[in-house]
Design a protein around this motif. Structure first.
Motif, short mmCIF file in Angstrom:
data_model
loop_
_atom_site.label_atom_id
_atom_site.label_comp_id
_atom_site.label_asym_id
_atom_site.label_seq_id
_atom_site.Cartn_x
_atom_site.Cartn_y
_atom_site.Cartn_z
N MET A 142 -23.38 -3.03 4.24
CA MET A 142 -22.23 -2.72 3.44
C MET A 142 -20.98 -3.15 4.20
SD MET A 142 -20.75 0.95 2.09
CE MET A 142 -22.10 1.27 0.99
N ALA A 143 -20.06 -3.78 3.48
CA ALA A 143 -18.80 -4.21 4.09
C ALA A 143 -17.90 -3.00 4.36
CB ALA A 143 -18.08 -5.17 3.16
N ARG A 144 -17.19 -3.07 5.44
CA ARG A 144 -16.19 -2.04 5.72
C ARG A 144 -14.87 -2.54 5.17
NH1 ARG A 144 -16.94 -0.54 11.92
NH2 ARG A 144 -16.22 -2.66 12.07
N VAL A 145 -14.06 -1.62 4.68
CA VAL A 145 -12.80 -1.96 4.03
C VAL A 145 -11.64 -1.51 4.90
CG1 VAL A 145 -11.38 -1.58 1.98
CG2 VAL A 145 -13.85 -1.80 1.75
N LEU A 146 -10.65 -2.38 5.06
CA LEU A 146 -9.45 -2.09 5.82
C LEU A 146 -8.30 -1.86 4.84
CD1 LEU A 146 -7.88 -2.08 8.53
CD2 LEU A 146 -7.55 -4.54 8.19
N PRO A 147 -7.85 -0.63 4.61
CA PRO A 147 -6.74 -0.39 3.70
C PRO A 147 -5.45 -1.02 4.24
CG PRO A 147 -7.91 1.66 4.17
CD PRO A 147 -8.41 0.62 5.14
N LEU A 148 -4.76 -1.76 3.38
CA LEU A 148 -3.52 -2.42 3.78
C LEU A 148 -2.30 -1.89 3.04
CD1 LEU A 148 -4.82 -6.10 3.99
CD2 LEU A 148 -4.46 -4.48 5.87
N ALA A 149 -2.53 -1.05 2.03
CA ALA A 149 -1.44 -0.45 1.26
C ALA A 149 -1.99 0.75 0.51
CB ALA A 149 -0.84 -1.46 0.29
N ALA A 150 -1.10 1.58 0.02
CA ALA A 150 -1.52 2.74 -0.77
C ALA A 150 -2.10 2.29 -2.10
CB ALA A 150 -0.33 3.67 -1.01
N LYS A 151 -3.04 3.08 -2.62
CA LYS A 151 -3.60 2.76 -3.93
C LYS A 151 -2.53 2.98 -4.99
CE LYS A 151 -5.44 7.33 -4.99
NZ LYS A 151 -6.63 8.10 -5.34
N ALA A 152 -2.72 2.33 -6.14
CA ALA A 152 -1.78 2.45 -7.25
C ALA A 152 -2.55 2.46 -8.56
CB ALA A 152 -0.80 1.27 -7.24
N ALA A 153 -2.01 3.15 -9.54
CA ALA A 153 -2.61 3.15 -10.87
C ALA A 153 -2.24 1.85 -11.58
CB ALA A 153 -2.10 4.34 -11.67
N LEU A 154 -3.20 1.28 -12.29
CA LEU A 154 -2.96 0.07 -13.08
C LEU A 154 -3.38 0.36 -14.51
CD1 LEU A 154 -2.14 -2.90 -13.33
CD2 LEU A 154 -4.48 -3.50 -12.65
N SER A 155 -2.41 0.43 -15.41
CA SER A 155 -2.68 0.68 -16.82
C SER A 155 -3.29 -0.55 -17.46
CB SER A 155 -1.39 1.06 -17.56
OG SER A 155 -0.85 2.24 -17.02
N ALA A 156 -4.07 -0.33 -18.50
CA ALA A 156 -4.71 -1.44 -19.21
C ALA A 156 -3.67 -2.29 -19.92
CB ALA A 156 -5.72 -0.89 -20.21
N GLY A 157 -3.92 -3.59 -19.98
CA GLY A 157 -3.07 -4.52 -20.72
C GLY A 157 -2.60 -5.69 -19.89
N ALA A 158 -2.58 -6.87 -20.51
CA ALA A 158 -2.15 -8.09 -19.82
C ALA A 158 -0.71 -8.01 -19.36
CB ALA A 158 -2.35 -9.30 -20.73
N ASN A 159 0.11 -7.24 -20.07
CA ASN A 159 1.52 -7.12 -19.67
C ASN A 159 1.68 -6.31 -18.39
OD1 ASN A 159 0.64 -4.87 -21.12
ND2 ASN A 159 2.71 -4.32 -21.76
N ASN A 160 0.60 -5.72 -17.88
CA ASN A 160 0.64 -4.97 -16.62
C ASN A 160 0.05 -5.76 -15.45
OD1 ASN A 160 1.81 -2.59 -17.73
ND2 ASN A 160 -0.16 -2.11 -18.64
N ALA A 161 -0.15 -7.07 -15.63
CA ALA A 161 -0.73 -7.90 -14.58
C ALA A 161 0.10 -7.79 -13.30
CB ALA A 161 -0.80 -9.35 -15.04
N THR A 162 -0.59 -7.76 -12.16
CA THR A 162 0.08 -7.57 -10.87
C THR A 162 -0.62 -8.38 -9.78
OG1 THR A 162 0.64 -5.93 -9.16
CG2 THR A 162 -1.32 -5.48 -10.48
N THR A 163 0.14 -8.77 -8.78
CA THR A 163 -0.44 -9.43 -7.61
C THR A 163 -1.00 -8.40 -6.63
OG1 THR A 163 1.61 -9.43 -6.32
CG2 THR A 163 1.20 -11.35 -7.77
N VAL A 164 -0.76 -7.12 -6.88
CA VAL A 164 -1.14 -6.02 -5.99
C VAL A 164 -0.58 -6.29 -4.59
CG1 VAL A 164 -3.00 -4.46 -5.25
CG2 VAL A 164 -3.26 -5.77 -7.37
N GLY A 165 0.72 -6.50 -4.54
CA GLY A 165 1.38 -6.72 -3.26
C GLY A 165 0.97 -8.01 -2.59
N ASN A 166 0.71 -9.06 -3.39
CA ASN A 166 0.26 -10.36 -2.89
C ASN A 166 -1.04 -10.26 -2.10
OD1 ASN A 166 2.38 -11.92 -4.01
ND2 ASN A 166 3.74 -11.14 -2.41
N ALA A 167 -1.90 -9.34 -2.52
CA ALA A 167 -3.19 -9.14 -1.87
C ALA A 167 -4.10 -10.35 -2.06
CB ALA A 167 -3.88 -7.91 -2.45
N THR A 168 -4.96 -10.59 -1.07
CA THR A 168 -6.01 -11.59 -1.22
C THR A 168 -7.37 -10.93 -1.47
OG1 THR A 168 -6.29 -11.72 1.17
CG2 THR A 168 -4.83 -13.35 0.13
#
Length: 87
Positions: free
Chosen positions: A1-27
């Protein structure tokens, strides 16, 4: 299992294309679905769909993307977080 390194706080993402986000330019984005089945979409910076997948309720997925790509969901809200992988 991969280990995950948190790089920012989690955020709620509402459904819908108008809510598209880069999630803080995450890769790498951790997507947590707890409100129902969702379809996760990845788009480029011009909002052209690159790909999508169905994510089941009560599941976690890691999505790799370019920093300028966006994520949005349909079906229900999710939580997203910018993360990285560790060895």
């Amino acid at each position: 299992m991969a280990r995950v390194l948190p790089l920012a706080a989690k955020a709620a993402l509402s459904a819908g294309a108008n809510n598209a986000t880069t999630v803080g330019n995450a890769t790498v984005v951790r997507v947590v679905a707890t409100a129902g089945v969702v379809v996760v979409f990845r788009t480029d910076s011009d909002d052209n769909v690159i790909g999508s997948f169905t994510q089941l309720n009560n599941s976690v997925e890691l999505v790799e993307k370019n920093a300028s790509d966006k994520i949005y969901v349909t079906g229900a809200a999710v939580e997203v977080a910018k993360v990285g992988y560790t060895a």
